[in-house]
Motif scaffolding. Structure first.
Motif, PDB file in Angstrom:
ATOM      1  N   SER A 365       0.828  -1.206   0.000  1.00 53.60           N
ATOM      2  CA  SER A 365       0.000   0.000   0.000  1.00 53.60           C
ATOM      3  C   SER A 365       0.861   1.254   0.000  1.00 53.60           C
ATOM      4  O   SER A 365       0.531   2.239  -0.677  1.00 53.60           O
ATOM      5  CB  SER A 365      -0.930  -0.005   1.211  1.00 53.60           C
ATOM      6  OG  SER A 365      -1.840  -1.089   1.140  1.00 53.60           O
ATOM      7  N   ALA A 366       1.952   1.242   0.739  1.00 54.74           N
ATOM      8  CA  ALA A 366       2.849   2.400   0.758  1.00 54.74           C
ATOM      9  C   ALA A 366       3.480   2.621  -0.615  1.00 54.74           C
ATOM     10  O   ALA A 366       3.638   3.764  -1.067  1.00 54.74           O
ATOM     11  CB  ALA A 366       3.939   2.209   1.816  1.00 54.74           C
ATOM     12  N   MET A 367       3.830   1.525  -1.284  1.00 54.27           N
ATOM     13  CA  MET A 367       4.358   1.634  -2.639  1.00 54.27           C
ATOM     14  C   MET A 367       3.290   2.216  -3.562  1.00 54.27           C
ATOM     15  O   MET A 367       3.577   3.116  -4.367  1.00 54.27           O
ATOM     16  CB  MET A 367       4.827   0.263  -3.128  1.00 54.27           C
ATOM     17  CG  MET A 367       5.405   0.267  -4.530  1.00 54.27           C
ATOM     18  SD  MET A 367       6.351  -1.232  -4.969  1.00 54.27           S
ATOM     19  CE  MET A 367       5.305  -2.562  -4.425  1.00 54.27           C
ATOM     20  N   ARG A 368       2.061   1.724  -3.441  1.00 53.86           N
ATOM     21  CA  ARG A 368       0.954   2.247  -4.245  1.00 53.86           C
ATOM     22  C   ARG A 368       0.743   3.742  -3.990  1.00 53.86           C
ATOM     23  O   ARG A 368       0.492   4.509  -4.920  1.00 53.86           O
ATOM     24  CB  ARG A 368      -0.335   1.465  -3.923  1.00 53.86           C
ATOM     25  CG  ARG A 368      -1.635   2.097  -4.438  1.00 53.86           C
ATOM     26  CD  ARG A 368      -1.654   2.150  -5.946  1.00 53.86           C
ATOM     27  NE  ARG A 368      -2.861   2.747  -6.489  1.00 53.86           N
ATOM     28  CZ  ARG A 368      -3.022   4.035  -6.774  1.00 53.86           C
ATOM     29  NH1 ARG A 368      -2.039   4.892  -6.515  1.00 53.86           N
ATOM     30  NH2 ARG A 368      -4.126   4.476  -7.322  1.00 53.86           N
ATOM     31  N   ASP A 369       0.855   4.165  -2.748  1.00 53.64           N
ATOM     32  CA  ASP A 369       0.652   5.572  -2.410  1.00 53.64           C
ATOM     33  C   ASP A 369       1.771   6.459  -2.960  1.00 53.64           C
ATOM     34  O   ASP A 369       1.545   7.625  -3.277  1.00 53.64           O
ATOM     35  CB  ASP A 369       0.576   5.749  -0.885  1.00 53.64           C
ATOM     36  CG  ASP A 369      -0.673   5.129  -0.286  1.00 53.64           C
ATOM     37  OD1 ASP A 369      -1.633   4.872  -1.040  1.00 53.64           O
ATOM     38  OD2 ASP A 369      -0.683   4.890   0.942  1.00 53.64           O
ATOM     39  N   GLY A 370       2.977   5.886  -3.073  1.00 55.84           N
ATOM     40  CA  GLY A 370       4.123   6.698  -3.476  1.00 55.84           C
ATOM     41  C   GLY A 370       4.317   6.839  -4.968  1.00 55.84           C
ATOM     42  O   GLY A 370       4.759   7.899  -5.443  1.00 55.84           O
ATOM     43  N   VAL A 371       3.988   5.802  -5.755  1.00 55.79           N
ATOM     44  CA  VAL A 371       4.366   5.814  -7.171  1.00 55.79           C
ATOM     45  C   VAL A 371       3.679   6.888  -8.018  1.00 55.79           C
ATOM     46  O   VAL A 371       4.275   7.324  -9.006  1.00 55.79           O
ATOM     47  CB  VAL A 371       4.176   4.419  -7.826  1.00 55.79           C
ATOM     48  CG1 VAL A 371       5.152   3.421  -7.237  1.00 55.79           C
ATOM     49  CG2 VAL A 371       2.753   3.932  -7.719  1.00 55.79           C
TER      50      VAL A 371
END
Length: 456
Positions: A365-371
């Motif tokens: 989820s953090a990766m999804r939020d950052g990209v």
């Protein structure tokens, strides 16, 4: 977004029917197929303004120009709103006039890429006839929401009225975004589960690789994939990363339960879309849907309802990868190649499953939020998403090599189609960053040149 499904008037009496509907998509490996979908913006060649449905040039005239022996017009209340191909493909309209090809179910990427090229040649020729152009980007780079012309499709009117009740960017999703996606098959429930987990975990990486929407209303917007950001403020009831897919017990029934909890948009009857937005499909099954009391849904209603959930990866009778921005010709072939390489070779699928096996939903989820903002530079564990993409492309290349599907014309295998992605990983720069550099240098802070450089 889909046109009305082929009619199946079987009445739904139990949840078991819905589970069986999804399970009926199971296929042996030799029957697995590839269905590629891609959207593009249409604009007036002279003014760069988005095309209205009517007028000259207009979307209606473009569809009429595309009509012919290969494409049969589909009408809604007398308006041509889609084209149906003899091979199962279709050309449809998104709400803001974006033109989408929903490709046929094909055996290999060579066929997919031939289909892409054939379609784009037809569209460009039709555009030239009517004074229009078409461009591949993830988000409309110039025009405001109010500048976009809505298409005359009944389901879109309902969605347009409902979207602002759930999020701030739903209307932008409908009328100002374009994507490329691929639909892939599964063999068994266990195979579906593993593919869904791999796909959801790696979807942020795909978003980063295909990031191609850095402009809004003529200026940099602070994002590399603004299209991806738009989905975070569209509708929390039907979007998101779906943590339950990674939990014990996930399978067909759990997916059906999720869809039953997604609020409805419409019921389609006798050519009319009836607004039931926000209502419950569970109530419909119980004969308690307001306005349809005493009536139960059909399998066509269920098929339609399944198209109104918008997660990063969507399960129907096949699995849809939904995380990529629209882009240039090469990317339209690269997207299906990426996922076919990972999921249509047993060793590659096993390697991909091992890669993501210990990733937590919080990390994903953090990766999804950052990209959306930082794409390949997004931190992940001890490195970045670029490091993930580098490893994933190695797995993908191995899968495509082992598939060994050779082009009948060039003799090359399917690895040729992931070269645009390998170039991005080698440089560390996304298409969005290339566009921003052009804007700041040779375009002199002007946005109009994007149409010339990114047109098909």
């Amino acid at each position: 977004m889909s046109s009305p499904a082929a009619l199946d008037e079987t009445v739904i009496d139990s949840k078991d029917q819905l589970i069986a509907y999804i399970a009926s998509g199971e296929k042996p490996r030799d029957k697995w197929r590839i269905g590629t979908e891609h959207e593009k913006f249409l604009y007036c060649a002279d003014s760069l303004r988005p095309l209205a449905y009517d007028g000259t040039p207009g979307v209606k005239g473009l569809l009429e120009s595309l009509s012919g022996p290969d494409w049969e017009p589909v009408l809604e209340k007398g308006n041509i709103i889609a084209l149906k191909g003899r091979d199962g493909a279709s050309v449809t309209l998104e709400p803001g006039g974006q033109l989408e090809l929903s490709g046929a179910a094909l055996e290999n990427i060579h066929q997919t890429c031939s289909e892409v090229h054939r379609h784009l040649h037809q569209v460009v020729e039709a555009c030239n006839e009517v004074g229009a152009g078409t461009v591949g980007l993830g988000f409309n780079p110039i025009w405001k929401r109010g500048d976009i012309h809505w298409m005359p499709k009944g389901r879109y009117k309902i969605m347009k009225e409902y979207m602002p009740k759930k999020g701030n960017l739903g209307l932008d999703m409908m009328c100002r975004t374009c994507t490329v996606q691929v639909n892939l098959d599964f063999a068994t429930e266990a195979d579906m589960i593993e593919k869904m987990r791999i796909s959801l975990a790696l979807q942020p990486m795909a978003t980063a690789l295909f990031a191609n929407s850095p402009f809004t209303e003529g200026k940099p917007n602070g994002f590399l994939s603004y299209r991806s950001h738009v989905w975070t403020d569209t509708d929390p009831d039907r979007c998101g990363m779906l943590p339950f897919v990674f939990e014990d017990g996930f399978g067909y029934e759990r997916w059906v339960d999720y869809l039953l909890d997604v609020p409805m948009y419409f019921v389609y009857r006798d050519g009319v879309y009836h607004d039931v937005s926000g209502k419950s499909f569970r109530d419909y099954m119980a004969g308690k849907l307001e306005g349809f009391e005493g009536k139960k849904p059909t399998m066509t209603d269920w098929s339609d309802h399944m198209t109104t959930a918008f997660p990063e990866v969507r399960l129907k009778k096949f699995i849809e990868m939904r995380g990529a921005d629209g882009g240039p010709w090469g990317n339209l072939c690269a997207l299906p190649s990426l996922w076919v390489g990972l999921l249509y070779d047993a060793q590659a699928q096993s390697e991909a499953a091992a890669l993501i096996a210990d990733w937590s939903i919080d990390e994903i989820s953090a990766m999804r939020d950052g990209v959306p903002k930082t794409a390949l530079k997004t931190p992940f564990r001890d490195g970045t998403v670029l490091d993930v993409a580098r490893e994933v492309l190695k797995i993908c290349r191995g899968g495509l090599e082992r598939r060994a599907r050779l082009s009948p014309t060039s003799g090359l295998d399917e690895t040729q189609y992931i070269k645009p992605l390998e170039s991005i990983v080698e440089s560390g720069k996304t298409l969005a960053e290339d566009l921003l550099e052009a804007y700041e240098t040779r375009w002199g802070g002007k946005i109009d040149p994007i149409y010339e450089e990114c047109k098909y």
